[in-house]
Design a protein around this motif. Structure first.
Motif, PDB file in Angstrom:
ATOM      1  N   THR A  40       0.813  -1.218   0.000  1.00 41.57           N
ATOM      2  CA  THR A  40       0.000   0.000   0.000  1.00 41.57           C
ATOM      3  C   THR A  40       0.847   1.268   0.000  1.00 41.57           C
ATOM      4  O   THR A  40       0.316   2.361  -0.187  1.00 41.57           O
ATOM      5  N   HIS A  41       2.164   1.137   0.188  1.00 48.58           N
ATOM      6  CA  HIS A  41       3.025   2.311   0.322  1.00 48.58           C
ATOM      7  C   HIS A  41       3.258   3.039  -0.998  1.00 48.58           C
ATOM      8  O   HIS A  41       3.643   4.215  -0.995  1.00 48.58           O
ATOM      9  N   PHE A  42       3.093   2.358  -2.124  1.00 43.29           N
ATOM     10  CA  PHE A  42       3.283   2.989  -3.427  1.00 43.29           C
ATOM     11  C   PHE A  42       2.541   2.172  -4.471  1.00 43.29           C
ATOM     12  O   PHE A  42       2.094   1.055  -4.211  1.00 43.29           O
ATOM     13  N   THR A 128      13.324   5.848   1.451  1.00 42.07           N
ATOM     14  CA  THR A 128      12.142   6.680   1.202  1.00 42.07           C
ATOM     15  C   THR A 128      12.537   8.108   0.853  1.00 42.07           C
ATOM     16  O   THR A 128      12.033   8.700  -0.114  1.00 42.07           O
ATOM     17  N   HIS A 129      13.474   8.670   1.596  1.00 40.40           N
ATOM     18  CA  HIS A 129      13.865  10.056   1.346  1.00 40.40           C
ATOM     19  C   HIS A 129      14.834  10.189   0.177  1.00 40.40           C
ATOM     20  O   HIS A 129      14.922  11.266  -0.423  1.00 40.40           O
ATOM     21  N   ILE A 130      15.547   9.144  -0.150  1.00 39.62           N
ATOM     22  CA  ILE A 130      16.369   9.174  -1.369  1.00 39.62           C
ATOM     23  C   ILE A 130      15.447   9.318  -2.584  1.00 39.62           C
ATOM     24  O   ILE A 130      15.679  10.140  -3.479  1.00 39.62           O
ATOM     25  N   GLN A 152      18.583  12.363   7.019  1.00 35.67           N
ATOM     26  CA  GLN A 152      17.441  11.487   6.776  1.00 35.67           C
ATOM     27  C   GLN A 152      17.860  10.125   6.238  1.00 35.67           C
ATOM     28  O   GLN A 152      17.177   9.130   6.463  1.00 35.67           O
ATOM     29  N   ILE A 153      18.983  10.065   5.533  1.00 39.80           N
ATOM     30  CA  ILE A 153      19.316   8.815   4.836  1.00 39.80           C
ATOM     31  C   ILE A 153      20.430   7.997   5.482  1.00 39.80           C
ATOM     32  O   ILE A 153      20.516   6.793   5.265  1.00 39.80           O
ATOM     33  N   ILE A 154      21.304   8.641   6.266  1.00 39.57           N
ATOM     34  CA  ILE A 154      22.434   7.883   6.811  1.00 39.57           C
ATOM     35  C   ILE A 154      21.955   6.909   7.887  1.00 39.57           C
ATOM     36  O   ILE A 154      21.100   7.227   8.702  1.00 39.57           O
ATOM     37  N   GLU A 207      14.503  -1.322   9.390  1.00 33.84           N
ATOM     38  CA  GLU A 207      14.539  -1.179   7.931  1.00 33.84           C
ATOM     39  C   GLU A 207      13.185  -0.732   7.414  1.00 33.84           C
ATOM     40  O   GLU A 207      12.144  -1.094   7.974  1.00 33.84           O
ATOM     41  N   ALA A 208      13.191   0.072   6.346  1.00 33.83           N
ATOM     42  CA  ALA A 208      11.954   0.530   5.708  1.00 33.83           C
ATOM     43  C   ALA A 208      12.205   0.635   4.206  1.00 33.83           C
ATOM     44  O   ALA A 208      12.388   1.724   3.668  1.00 33.83           O
ATOM     45  N   THR A 209      12.220  -0.495   3.544  1.00 33.10           N
ATOM     46  CA  THR A 209      12.574  -0.521   2.118  1.00 33.10           C
ATOM     47  C   THR A 209      11.424  -0.969   1.222  1.00 33.10           C
ATOM     48  O   THR A 209      11.646  -1.409   0.098  1.00 33.10           O
ATOM     49  N   ILE A 210      10.197  -0.859   1.721  1.00 36.98           N
ATOM     50  CA  ILE A 210       9.055  -1.168   0.853  1.00 36.98           C
ATOM     51  C   ILE A 210       8.739   0.104   0.074  1.00 36.98           C
ATOM     52  O   ILE A 210       7.813   0.854   0.365  1.00 36.98           O
ATOM     53  N   THR A 211       9.597   0.343  -0.905  1.00 37.66           N
ATOM     54  CA  THR A 211       9.512   1.511  -1.786  1.00 37.66           C
ATOM     55  C   THR A 211       9.744   1.022  -3.209  1.00 37.66           C
ATOM     56  O   THR A 211      10.108  -0.143  -3.431  1.00 37.66           O
ATOM     57  N   ALA A 212       9.564   1.902  -4.175  1.00 35.99           N
ATOM     58  CA  ALA A 212       9.787   1.521  -5.567  1.00 35.99           C
ATOM     59  C   ALA A 212      11.218   1.052  -5.783  1.00 35.99           C
ATOM     60  O   ALA A 212      11.472   0.044  -6.460  1.00 35.99           O
TER      61      ALA A 212
END
Length: 219
Positions: A40-42, A128-130, A152-154, A207-212
């Motif tokens: 549902t995230h994208f 997400t922020h990348i 935000q990314i490191i 971890e939060a890598t449920i992104t495109a």
């Protein structure tokens, strides 16, 4: 000569697709429930994989200042939530002003700040922020990149912010070893206590890598 000390787990914090907290997660596990469902995230309609284990119904503003939460990547939200829960369950308190510089057994569960460390890692960090920042550059130009982007990314922003939040001033580091990261962080934390570098360690992975990018890359 290195000290040899027993190491025990005194508190557990969890933020998972099965529940936000150790009790909801454990209850769901015992009931045989699955945390896997449609992404549902994208918009994943063009992706080979369209299901994942998403963390659900977690409101970062309920435990982090709303303005601060807005500038943090989801993996940091997860790390702070789990660290808060683990520390609360442990009953351990950190004396922000006390400096011991030597192994301490704590007094009534209170430990000097420099004897408490944080090892929290991640495999990829702020994906997400990348993604969001790349879109910003394309659509609005590089001058619109947020000054918060690098924090935000490191990956080591997670243990850094947990240490600021809790007052821990001991060893602070991020292990990065893909899917083994959390286990390695816990193992290294145990070794830090065993050899006398710290008396208490807040350790784990987030971890939060449920992104495109995340799903596309693993596809």
């Amino acid at each position: 000569m290195a000290m040899e000390r027993r190491v025990v787990v005194t508190g557990i914090g969890l933020c998972t697709p099965l529940g936000n907290g150790r009790e909801p997660t454990f209850t769901a596990l015992c009931a045989g429930k699955s945390g896997i469902g449609p992404i549902t995230h994208f918009d994943c309609s063009q992706f080979a994989t369209r299901f994942a284990g998403e963390v659900k119904d977690l409101d970062p503003a309920s435990y982090i200042d709303k303005r601060e939460a807005k500038h943090l990547d989801p993996f940091v939200h997860f790390a702070i939530f789990a660290a808060d829960e683990a520390l609360a369950q442990s009953g351990i308190r950190i004396d922000r002003d006390a400096i011991a510089e030597a192994p301490s057994s704590g007094v009534d569960g209170v430990y000097p700040a420099d004897r408490v460390g944080v090892y929290i890692g991640a495999g990829l960090g702020g994906v997400t922020h990348i993604e969001k920042t790349k879109v910003t550059i394309i659509e609005r130009g590089p001058s619109r990149v947020s000054p918060y982007f690098v924090p935000q990314i490191i990956i080591n922003i997670a243990p850094g912010l947990v240490s600021i939040r809790t007052g821990a001033k001991g060893p602070n580091m991020s292990m990065v070893s893909a899917c083994s990261t959390g286990a390695h962080a816990i193992g290294e934390a145990a070794r830090a206590i065993e050899r006398g570098d710290a008396d208490v360690m807040i350790a784990g992975g987030a971890e939060a890598t449920i992104t495109a990018l995340g799903v596309g890359g693993f596809n």
